[in-house]
Design a protein around this motif. Sequence first.
Motif, PDB file in Angstrom:
ATOM      1  N   UNK A  91      -7.992 -63.505  22.880  1.00  0.00           N
ATOM      2  CA  UNK A  91      -6.873 -63.838  22.018  1.00  0.00           C
ATOM      3  C   UNK A  91      -6.057 -62.631  21.579  1.00  0.00           C
ATOM      4  N   UNK A  92      -5.615 -62.670  20.324  1.00  0.00           N
ATOM      5  CA  UNK A  92      -4.754 -61.619  19.787  1.00  0.00           C
ATOM      6  C   UNK A  92      -5.442 -60.263  19.755  1.00  0.00           C
ATOM      7  N   UNK A  93      -6.783 -60.239  19.774  1.00  0.00           N
ATOM      8  CA  UNK A  93      -7.506 -58.954  19.728  1.00  0.00           C
ATOM      9  C   UNK A  93      -7.286 -58.123  20.985  1.00  0.00           C
ATOM     10  N   UNK A  94      -6.780 -58.769  22.056  1.00  0.00           N
ATOM     11  CA  UNK A  94      -6.457 -57.995  23.259  1.00  0.00           C
ATOM     12  C   UNK A  94      -5.446 -56.898  22.951  1.00  0.00           C
ATOM     13  N   UNK A  95      -4.557 -57.152  22.008  1.00  0.00           N
ATOM     14  CA  UNK A  95      -3.527 -56.167  21.660  1.00  0.00           C
ATOM     15  C   UNK A  95      -4.124 -54.928  21.020  1.00  0.00           C
ATOM     16  N   UNK A 136       3.976 -59.571  22.026  1.00  0.00           N
ATOM     17  CA  UNK A 136       3.978 -60.676  22.987  1.00  0.00           C
ATOM     18  C   UNK A 136       2.552 -61.171  23.245  1.00  0.00           C
ATOM     19  N   UNK A 137       1.601 -60.249  23.300  1.00  0.00           N
ATOM     20  CA  UNK A 137       0.205 -60.633  23.497  1.00  0.00           C
ATOM     21  C   UNK A 137      -0.251 -61.545  22.364  1.00  0.00           C
ATOM     22  N   UNK A 138       0.083 -61.173  21.135  1.00  0.00           N
ATOM     23  CA  UNK A 138      -0.328 -61.981  19.980  1.00  0.00           C
ATOM     24  C   UNK A 138       0.330 -63.363  20.017  1.00  0.00           C
ATOM     25  N   UNK A 139       1.597 -63.403  20.402  1.00  0.00           N
ATOM     26  CA  UNK A 139       2.329 -64.672  20.405  1.00  0.00           C
ATOM     27  C   UNK A 139       1.801 -65.602  21.492  1.00  0.00           C
ATOM     28  N   UNK A 140       1.735 -65.114  22.729  1.00  0.00           N
ATOM     29  CA  UNK A 140       1.354 -65.963  23.856  1.00  0.00           C
ATOM     30  C   UNK A 140      -0.097 -66.424  23.729  1.00  0.00           C
ATOM     31  N   UNK A 141      -0.971 -65.551  23.258  1.00  0.00           N
ATOM     32  CA  UNK A 141      -2.377 -65.917  23.126  1.00  0.00           C
ATOM     33  C   UNK A 141      -2.622 -66.892  21.982  1.00  0.00           C
ATOM     34  N   UNK A 142      -1.618 -67.146  21.166  1.00  0.00           N
ATOM     35  CA  UNK A 142      -1.731 -68.195  20.152  1.00  0.00           C
ATOM     36  C   UNK A 142      -1.712 -69.575  20.799  1.00  0.00           C
ATOM     37  N   UNK A 143      -1.076 -69.685  21.959  1.00  0.00           N
ATOM     38  CA  UNK A 143      -0.943 -70.975  22.646  1.00  0.00           C
ATOM     39  C   UNK A 143      -1.916 -71.088  23.814  1.00  0.00           C
TER      40      UNK A 143
END
Length: 437
Positions: A6-10, A25-32
């Motif tokens: 998820x967002x922790x990838x960022x 973008x990582x945080x946004x896209x991984x929300x869905x």
Amino acid sequence: MGITSGARLAELPQLRNADPAVREDIRVVSTVLPFRVNRYVVDELIDWDQVPDDPIYRLTFPHRDMLPEHVVNRIRRLLLQGASRGEVRAAADEARRLLNPHPGEQLGRNVPTLDGRMVDGLQHKYRETVLVFPAAGQTCHAYCGYCFRWAQFVDMPGLRLQLRNPAALVGYLRRHRQVSDVLFTGGDPLVMATHVLRRFVEPLLDPQLEHVRTLRFGTKALSFWPYRFLTDPDADDLLDLIEGAVQAGRHVAVMAHFSHPRELETRAVAAALRRLQDAGAVVRAQAPLVNHVNADAATWAELWRGLVALSCVPYYLFVERDTGAKAYFQVPLARALQIYRDAVASVSGLERTARGPVMSTSPGKVVVDGEVTIYDERVFALRFLQGRNPTWVGKPFYAAYDDQAAWLDELKPAFGATEFFFVSDRMQDWRQPSPPE
């Protein structure tokens, strides 16, 4: 294993100096959409000097173009406004429903019934093959961004297929003796501890189920965590289970998911393959042809050569399915056909066993055999490799050539026909229980 999702990838150290917009973008896209990597992918497969264009990075990390622009803007706005978790979750769930979470009518037509009740966690689309979704196997060691089973990984009611009780599988197979192949899938069934997997496999070795001749395991473990077969605490037990199934007279096929030749380059994967093959398993390899990862003939030719060198059988080159981040990964059928033909033409006969490009559609598996001109009309020649109606298998049909079409439902019948033959053809009722012996 060092899982990050998820967002922790960022927040990974390798992205510490990345453009802040990329991290957002990582945080946004991984929300869905679901994303998950482990230390093997991060440390041994991704070339961080080539990011963001490294193919394994593109395979496993979010990109803003994976979602429609209006979805990206809405989720970003909610996150910047500090919206509640419930509000963000509702927006994400709404977006997911727009992304065709279960393509090919997986829930509507593929789930069978037994004694009038749906058997949740099984699919029976083709006469000879039953798919099993063990509840404990509905995740993976890492996620491919193009995965058509992404809905298994998000916590939305009604989307996940999962079988909790192996007895339901055994009961179904006892009543359906036309089934010769059982395919364990997910997620990834090999994320399960071996003692759990045994509960599903060992009952199928009973002589009373001798009509089940083949056990298949669909897995990405060889690519994303080969240590599952080497150093995991129950790795030896897993190999013993496979060897026992082979000794019981079953053909064991490991349906490996190799998307790029990079996944074949580590010592660990070569060692894992040797152990599987020594246990008697046959390893067949398949993956979709997808943009940003493997959309060129040279990559596929290198992949097939590498697979055969490791005694694996190239099996399928799929077309990216009509779900999830399809718009980001899809390749038009005309281009996919050219890539496949160029790749096949550049390898030897033993490396030409992969069939493609293949679409896993609601009616069945359709291969694009070629592009020809008949009576001055340019057409695609297509054929069923598998079909809901077994009489369709091998039957050729034609679609008007379209250089932008990327899926069967985007094609139109050739020669003035109003619909393809399979649209109104009644499906044979082969899912009825077998007659008593």
